[in-house]
Structures are given as structure tokens and as C-alpha cells.
Scaffold this motif. Structure first.
Motif, short mmCIF file in Angstrom:
data_model
loop_
_atom_site.label_atom_id
_atom_site.label_comp_id
_atom_site.label_asym_id
_atom_site.label_seq_id
_atom_site.Cartn_x
_atom_site.Cartn_y
_atom_site.Cartn_z
N TYR A 162 0.84 -1.21 0.00
CA TYR A 162 0.00 0.00 0.00
C TYR A 162 0.87 1.26 0.00
O TYR A 162 0.56 2.24 -0.67
CB TYR A 162 -0.91 0.03 1.24
CG TYR A 162 -1.96 -1.05 1.31
CD1 TYR A 162 -2.37 -1.74 0.17
CD2 TYR A 162 -2.53 -1.40 2.52
CE1 TYR A 162 -3.32 -2.74 0.25
CE2 TYR A 162 -3.50 -2.40 2.61
CZ TYR A 162 -3.88 -3.07 1.47
OH TYR A 162 -4.83 -4.05 1.56
N SER A 163 1.96 1.22 0.79
CA SER A 163 2.84 2.39 0.84
C SER A 163 3.56 2.62 -0.49
O SER A 163 4.04 3.72 -0.75
CB SER A 163 3.88 2.23 1.97
OG SER A 163 4.90 1.31 1.62
N LEU A 164 3.60 1.58 -1.32
CA LEU A 164 4.19 1.69 -2.65
C LEU A 164 3.12 1.96 -3.71
O LEU A 164 3.37 1.83 -4.91
CB LEU A 164 4.93 0.40 -3.00
CG LEU A 164 6.17 0.09 -2.14
CD1 LEU A 164 6.62 -1.35 -2.33
CD2 LEU A 164 7.30 1.05 -2.46
N ASN A 165 1.91 2.32 -3.23
CA ASN A 165 0.79 2.63 -4.12
C ASN A 165 0.33 1.43 -4.93
O ASN A 165 -0.14 1.58 -6.08
CB ASN A 165 1.13 3.82 -5.05
CG ASN A 165 1.62 5.03 -4.28
OD1 ASN A 165 1.02 5.41 -3.28
ND2 ASN A 165 2.72 5.62 -4.72
N SER A 189 9.51 1.38 8.22
CA SER A 189 8.43 1.03 9.13
C SER A 189 8.41 2.05 10.27
O SER A 189 9.46 2.46 10.76
CB SER A 189 8.62 -0.38 9.69
OG SER A 189 9.81 -0.47 10.44
N LEU A 190 7.21 2.43 10.69
CA LEU A 190 7.04 3.48 11.70
C LEU A 190 6.10 3.01 12.80
O LEU A 190 5.14 2.29 12.53
CB LEU A 190 6.47 4.75 11.05
CG LEU A 190 7.21 5.29 9.82
CD1 LEU A 190 6.36 6.35 9.14
CD2 LEU A 190 8.56 5.87 10.22
N LYS A 191 6.37 3.42 14.03
CA LYS A 191 5.49 3.11 15.15
C LYS A 191 5.37 4.33 16.05
O LYS A 191 6.33 5.05 16.26
CB LYS A 191 6.02 1.91 15.95
CG LYS A 191 5.93 0.59 15.21
CD LYS A 191 6.31 -0.57 16.10
CE LYS A 191 6.25 -1.90 15.34
NZ LYS A 191 4.88 -2.20 14.85
N GLY A 239 2.82 2.59 10.65
CA GLY A 239 2.74 2.94 9.23
C GLY A 239 3.99 2.54 8.47
O GLY A 239 4.97 2.06 9.05
N TYR A 240 3.90 2.74 7.17
CA TYR A 240 5.03 2.52 6.28
C TYR A 240 5.13 3.73 5.35
O TYR A 240 4.12 4.16 4.77
CB TYR A 240 4.85 1.25 5.46
CG TYR A 240 4.89 -0.01 6.31
CD1 TYR A 240 6.11 -0.61 6.64
CD2 TYR A 240 3.72 -0.56 6.81
CE1 TYR A 240 6.15 -1.75 7.43
CE2 TYR A 240 3.76 -1.70 7.60
CZ TYR A 240 4.97 -2.29 7.91
OH TYR A 240 5.01 -3.40 8.72
N LEU A 241 6.32 4.29 5.25
CA LEU A 241 6.55 5.44 4.38
C LEU A 241 7.59 5.06 3.34
O LEU A 241 8.69 4.62 3.68
CB LEU A 241 7.04 6.64 5.19
CG LEU A 241 7.04 7.94 4.37
CD1 LEU A 241 5.67 8.60 4.46
CD2 LEU A 241 8.10 8.91 4.87
N ALA A 242 7.23 5.23 2.07
CA ALA A 242 8.14 4.90 0.97
C ALA A 242 8.87 6.16 0.52
O ALA A 242 8.24 7.19 0.26
CB ALA A 242 7.36 4.29 -0.18
N TYR A 302 1.33 4.68 4.02
CA TYR A 302 0.18 3.95 4.55
C TYR A 302 0.27 3.97 6.06
O TYR A 302 1.35 3.75 6.63
CB TYR A 302 0.15 2.50 4.06
CG TYR A 302 -1.01 1.72 4.65
CD1 TYR A 302 -2.29 1.88 4.15
CD2 TYR A 302 -0.82 0.86 5.73
CE1 TYR A 302 -3.37 1.20 4.70
CE2 TYR A 302 -1.90 0.17 6.29
CZ TYR A 302 -3.16 0.35 5.76
OH TYR A 302 -4.22 -0.32 6.32
N PHE A 303 -0.86 4.22 6.73
CA PHE A 303 -0.89 4.28 8.18
C PHE A 303 -1.97 3.34 8.73
O PHE A 303 -2.98 3.07 8.07
CB PHE A 303 -1.15 5.71 8.67
CG PHE A 303 -0.13 6.70 8.16
CD1 PHE A 303 1.15 6.72 8.68
CD2 PHE A 303 -0.45 7.58 7.14
CE1 PHE A 303 2.10 7.62 8.21
CE2 PHE A 303 0.49 8.49 6.65
CZ PHE A 303 1.77 8.50 7.20
#
Length: 228
Positions: A52-55, A97-99, A109-112, A123-124
Motif C-alpha cells: 500500500y505504501s508503494l501505491n 516502518s514506523l510506530k 505505518g510505512y513510508l516509501a 500507509y498508516f
């Protein structure tokens, strides 16, 4: 032989103890039988969130597994934080990866990050934010897409990507989710904390990749010239 007194305290205690042991055993057995399936579902959900974070969205389980294997080239850790080195259409992308913490519980979430150092996608997720308000960080694809193209670091590698109530630097800021200021603040803090140690890693990785590609392209050109 005396008849068993089913009304006695000792009988009730023993019967209850045996029943508890049997039920506990059955629950443990069922849990162990289902655990591999549960673990597989959790792993698939993580892969889908990264996609999802990669669209890349709207894939079923098998399609997501195949696409993940295609685009994710390596999984690493940077100071205890997981990052995923990906490649899409020849472009190197780093997914972090984020927390963090929202209003009512944990958020993640994940941020690309693209080769240009800007947000490629986001994506969160959340554990218990309010439906229609804080839960929009997960449910609203439109809000997540606002991050695309935003600047992440300044010239001194400080994190400038922000979630704010009033946007005055549109190149690096995203407006809060309406009615969910505290959850949005949690996302902002999560971004600041999760991205602060990745600037050197991400930029270094991409520079190295670009150099390797340039060298490979140059070698191909020279080889073709010699053949001609």
C-alpha cells in the motif's frame, strides 16, 4: 460400596478442576493448530501494508505475495528499525516502518522514500482510534495520498515532513485529519522519530545505486560501440 455423593463440596471441586484442565487443554490444542494460519495471515497483512505504501493496492492474497516477492529486494534493520529496499520500474525505493502513539492506542505505518528523497507513498494503521475521525489515517486513501511528493529532509538532514493544522509550507506539510488533531499529532511525532535516523542510510543507498546503474549503462554503451 457407598454411593458417590455428587452434592458434596469435594465432588464439586474435583469435577470443576477436571473440567478446567480439559477445557484448557482443548483451547491450547486449538491455538497451536491455528497458530501457523494466524502467523501467515499476519505476515500477509504486513506485506499488503508495505505494498500500500508503494501505491499498490487491491490485490488478493496470492497476488500480494507474488507482487511483494517481485518488488521487495531486501529487508534490513537500521538501529532496530525495519526498512525494506524495493524496486519498481527501475527506481529504487526505501520503505521505512514506523510506530507511534495515537489518541487511544498505538499507531503504525510505512513510508516509501523515492530516489529524489521525497515521499513515494504512505500507509498508516491504528489499533483503536475513533471511527470516522482518527481512524481516517488508515481508512482514507485520499489523505494518505496527500503525502506523495512531499519533501522529507532539509539540507541538514532534519526531518521537515510534517502533519499540521495549517499548511504554510506545502512542499513538506500535510494538513491534519479533520476532527482528529491529537491522532494527527501522533502521526507527526511518529514521522519525526521514525525518519530521523534514516536520512544518511536512504540517501547513501540511492547514491550508490545510481552510481552502479550509471556504471552499468556506461559499460553497455561502450560494449555496443566496440561491437559496431
Amino acid at each position: 460400596m457407598s454411593k458417590l455423593n455428587t452434592n458434596s463440596n469435594s465432588y464439586i471441586f474435583i469435577y470443576s478442576a477436571i473440567l478446567v484442565v480439559v477445557v484448557a487443554f482443548l483451547l491450547a490444542f486449538v491455538f497451536q493448530m491455528l497458530k501457523p494460519m494466524q502467523d501467515a495471515n499476519v505476515a500477509l497483512d504486513v506485506k499488503k501494508q508495505i505494498l500500500y505504501s508503494l501505491n499498490i493496492r487491491n490485490l488478493d492474497g496470492a497476488e500480494a505475495e507474488a507482487k511483494y516477492a517481485e518488488v521487495v529486494k531486501a529487508e534490513k534493520e537500521v538501529e532496530g528499525q525495519k526498512v525494506y529496499e524495493c524496486q519498481i520500474d527501475g527506481q529504487d525505493i526505501l520503505v521505512a516502518s514506523l510506530k507511534g502513539m495515537g489518541l487511544w492506542g498505538g499507531i503504525s505505518g510505512y513510508l516509501a522514500i523515492g530516489e529524489d528523497g521525497k515521499v513515494y507513498g504512505a500507509y498508516f494503521n491504528h489499533e483503536s482510534e475513533t471511527a470516522g475521525l482518527g481512524a481516517e489515517i488508515k481508512d482514507s486513501q485520499k489523505w494518505q495520498e496527500k503525502f506523495i511528493g512531499k519533501k522529507i529532509y532539509d539540507e541538514d538532514d532534519n526531518v521537515v515532513l510534517s502533519v499540521v493544522k495549517k499548511v504554510d509550507r506545502p512542499e513538506s506539510q500535510v494538513d491534519c485529519v479533520t476532527g482528529a488533531t491529537l491522532t494527527s499529532n501522533g502521526v507527526d511525532a511518529m514521522l519525526k522519530e521514525g525518519l530521523k535516523n534514516l536520512s544518511n542510510y536512504s540517501l547513501g543507498q540511492f547514491v550508490e545505486s545510481v552510481v552502479e546503474k550509471a556504471s552499468a549503462d556506461s559499460a553497455d554503451v561502450e560494449l555496443k560501440a566496440e561491437e559496431e
